[in-house]
Design an enzyme around this catalytic site. Structure first.
Site, PDB file in Angstrom:
ATOM      1  N   CYS A   1       0.834  -1.206   0.000  1.00 19.41           N
ATOM      2  CA  CYS A   1       0.000   0.000   0.000  1.00 19.41           C
ATOM      3  C   CYS A   1       0.872   1.261   0.000  1.00 19.41           C
ATOM      4  O   CYS A   1       1.688   1.470   0.909  1.00 19.41           O
ATOM      5  CB  CYS A   1      -0.923  -0.004   1.214  1.00 19.41           C
ATOM      6  SG  CYS A   1      -1.679   1.588   1.597  1.00 19.41           S
TER       7      CYS A   1
ATOM      8  N   CYS B   1       0.522   3.464   3.050  1.00 17.65           N
ATOM      9  CA  CYS B   1       1.185   2.866   4.215  1.00 17.65           C
ATOM     10  C   CYS B   1       2.687   3.164   4.176  1.00 17.65           C
ATOM     11  O   CYS B   1       3.305   3.464   5.203  1.00 17.65           O
ATOM     12  CB  CYS B   1       0.954   1.358   4.253  1.00 17.65           C
ATOM     13  SG  CYS B   1      -0.790   0.874   4.277  1.00 17.65           S
TER      14      CYS B   1
ATOM     15  N   CYS C   1     -10.179   8.203 -11.198  1.00 19.83           N
ATOM     16  CA  CYS C   1     -10.253   7.337 -10.009  1.00 19.83           C
ATOM     17  C   CYS C   1     -10.354   5.861 -10.412  1.00 19.83           C
ATOM     18  O   CYS C   1     -11.320   5.439 -11.051  1.00 19.83           O
ATOM     19  CB  CYS C   1     -11.453   7.742  -9.164  1.00 19.83           C
ATOM     20  SG  CYS C   1     -11.962   6.522  -7.946  1.00 19.83           S
TER      21      CYS C   1
ATOM     22  N   CYS D   1     -13.442   4.046  -9.071  1.00 21.59           N
ATOM     23  CA  CYS D   1     -14.663   4.403  -9.810  1.00 21.59           C
ATOM     24  C   CYS D   1     -14.775   3.564 -11.082  1.00 21.59           C
ATOM     25  O   CYS D   1     -15.862   3.097 -11.447  1.00 21.59           O
ATOM     26  CB  CYS D   1     -14.646   5.888 -10.173  1.00 21.59           C
ATOM     27  SG  CYS D   1     -14.489   7.004  -8.761  1.00 21.59           S
TER      28      CYS D   1
END
Length: 504
Positions: free
Chosen positions: A48, A51, A383, A386
């Site tokens: 991630c 992260c 996005c 999306c």
């Protein structure tokens, strides 16, 4: 030389291994939370990006907070999936505050070391710290903003009001109180009073009005914000939550922003409590100018946004900011003489698919001014989540496309980057249900983005409680054509506007 290199290498390895963040597993988590009074736990995934960005900030915070007996821990959800599921982790990173295994609350601060330290320091203190002549001076400077109440010991009503405010805002500010009349006298205030101490502007503000919760909260909302602050990832959410218009001053260099802040200070003082003023780095966040209907790449520039209604008021003399002219523009805005700028795509001549396409110009008609339950997705073309949702969302819309169900339910979408909408959107995709007869109280969807769960959400929360039907025969996009996405656990964290779209 070889021995020296070996020593350096070993030293570097040791430095890499040493950490004040505790790595926990399902076997160690429960005992660790029980043994430590206050724990901030990060649930993360190694792949991630957010992260990875958080990691050094988290390490720095852990080292500082260790001295205050506040423990920071992390859990690798790729290794400890059951533990992460147990605590309802749906996005990475997820941070939770533990006061024992049963008392759990979400971490709502910013993901920077200073913000984490400030937030967790507040969590480690009582909602109101009792102060005396030995502790009050240190408390005044213990954070950027602290509030000290000067009350008589028998003033029960003021004490209770202050405690109520402190309980509701303890995540944001430090609260202290003293009933020592000599301390009030030394501060130059009468009991009861509240003094807000801050590390900017004039250094403090005093509240001495009628002690109601609303009055105290309104005082804090105004006094805790710099006269001319700066919009950035750490402050954006606070400005949006302030509930009053925000005036943006775009400039490309730190020197120019500093100079403009000085020039705007009298104007900000004049409108204190009515408008917040803030500079913004036009090089880093210049694209946000387009969101305010300003012309991009023409700086310096100025615009006002009504944050509660997401209305934009751009000042169209870009590239030149004359304070006298800006002052008249702001005065006219306050007097209600300036019309908001509305950005909108053209109204579609024909709805091509099962999902109703909404733009700013037909938003009221399609979403608000009707008797349907309207589920609307606010999306951005860039996005990834999306794009991944698109085929599922079309399938969902097709389930309500029959002549009977289409009278009760609309499944819609709006490109929030090209259309001004009344909602302040904090992340993409955002999905809200505007139920018939309850259009002023939309419900935001926070569940799993599956067709079944979305249909259940419409049925359970819509005024018509419509049961989804079988989808009509429509051409749905092939999900294989969508870009490959990260696992669903990243949905919440990776597309937030609080990361400011990696800008604003």
């Amino acid at each position: 030389m070889r021995g020296f290199a070996k020593c350096v290498a070993l030293g570097l390895i040791g430095a890499a291994v040493a950490s004040d963040v505790h790595q926990l597993t399902k076997d160690t988590f429960a005992s660790f939370v029980e043994e430590n009074d206050l724990v901030l736990a990060e649930f993360f995934a190694p792949w991630c990006g957010h992260c990875k960005a958080l990691a050094p900030e988290y390490e720095t915070a852990a080292t500082t907070l260790k001295e205050k007996n506040i423990a920071l821990a992390k859990i690798d959800c790729t290794e400890e999936s059951e533990l992460c599921q147990e605590y309802g982790v749906e996005g990475y990173p997820t941070l939770k505050v533990f006061r024992g295994p049963e008392n759990i609350s979400p971490f709502t601060g910013q993901r920077k070391s200073d913000a984490i330290i400030s937030y967790m320091t507040k969590q480690g203190l009582p909602s109101v710290s009792v102060l005396d002549k030995e502790t009050i001076e240190g408390f005044k400077t213990s954070d950027k903003v602290v509030l000290v109440a000067y009350f008589a010991a028998d003033d029960k009503a003021s004490n209770e009001t202050f405690a109520e405010v402190a309980n509701s805002l303890r995540d944001n500010y430090l609260f202290g109180a003293t009933n020592d009349a000599e301390l009030a006298k030394a501060e130059g205030v009468k009991q009861p009073s509240i003094v807000l101490y801050k590390t900017f502007d004039e250094g403090k503000d005093t509240f001495s009005e009628t002690f109601t919760k609303a009055n105290v909260e309104d005082f804090i909302k105004v006094a805790a914000v710099p006269l001319v602050g700066e919009v950035g990832p750490e402050t954006y959410g606070g400005y949006m939550a302030a509930g009053i218009p925000l005036a943006y001053i775009f400039a490309e260099t730190a020197e120019e922003r500093e100079e403009l802040a000085k020039e705007f200070k009298p104007l900000a003082t004049k409108h204190k409590g009515a408008i917040n003023f803030a500079t913004i780095d036009a090089k880093a966040f210049g694209q946000h100018a387009a969101n305010l209907n300003l012309e991009v790449n023409k700086f310096p520039a100025f615009a006002i946004q009504k944050t509660d209604k997401n209305e934009k008021y751009p000042y169209h003399e870009a590239g030149k900011l004359v304070i006298k002219d800006i002052g008249k523009f702001v005065d006219d805005f306050v007097a209600g003489k300036v019309e908001p700028s509305i950005k909108s795509e053209p109204i579609p001549e024909k709805q091509e698919g099962p999902v109703t396409v909404v733009v700013a110009k037909n938003y009221a008609n399609e979403v608000i001014d009707n008797d349907k339950d309207v589920l609307i997705e606010f999306y951005a073309p860039w996005c990834g989540h999306c794009k991944a949702l698109a085929p599922k969302y079309e399938e969902l819309a097709a389930m309500y496309s029959s002549s009977e169900l289409s009278k009760l339910v609309t499944v819609a979408k709006v490109d929030a980057t090209l259309n001004d909408v009344p909602d302040e959107i904090q992340g993409f995709p955002t999905i809200k249900l505007y139920a018939a007869g309850k259009k002023d109280s939309p419900i935001e969807y926070s569940g799993s983005r599956t067709v079944e769960d979305l249909a259940a959400f419409i049925k359970d929360n819509g005024s018509h409680h419509a049961e989804a039907g079988e989808p009509e025969t429509v051409e749905l996009r092939d999900e294989s054509e969508m870009p490959e996405q990260a696992p669903a656990a990243t949905e919440v964290a990776d597309d937030t506007l609080n990361d400011m779209h990696d800008e604003l």
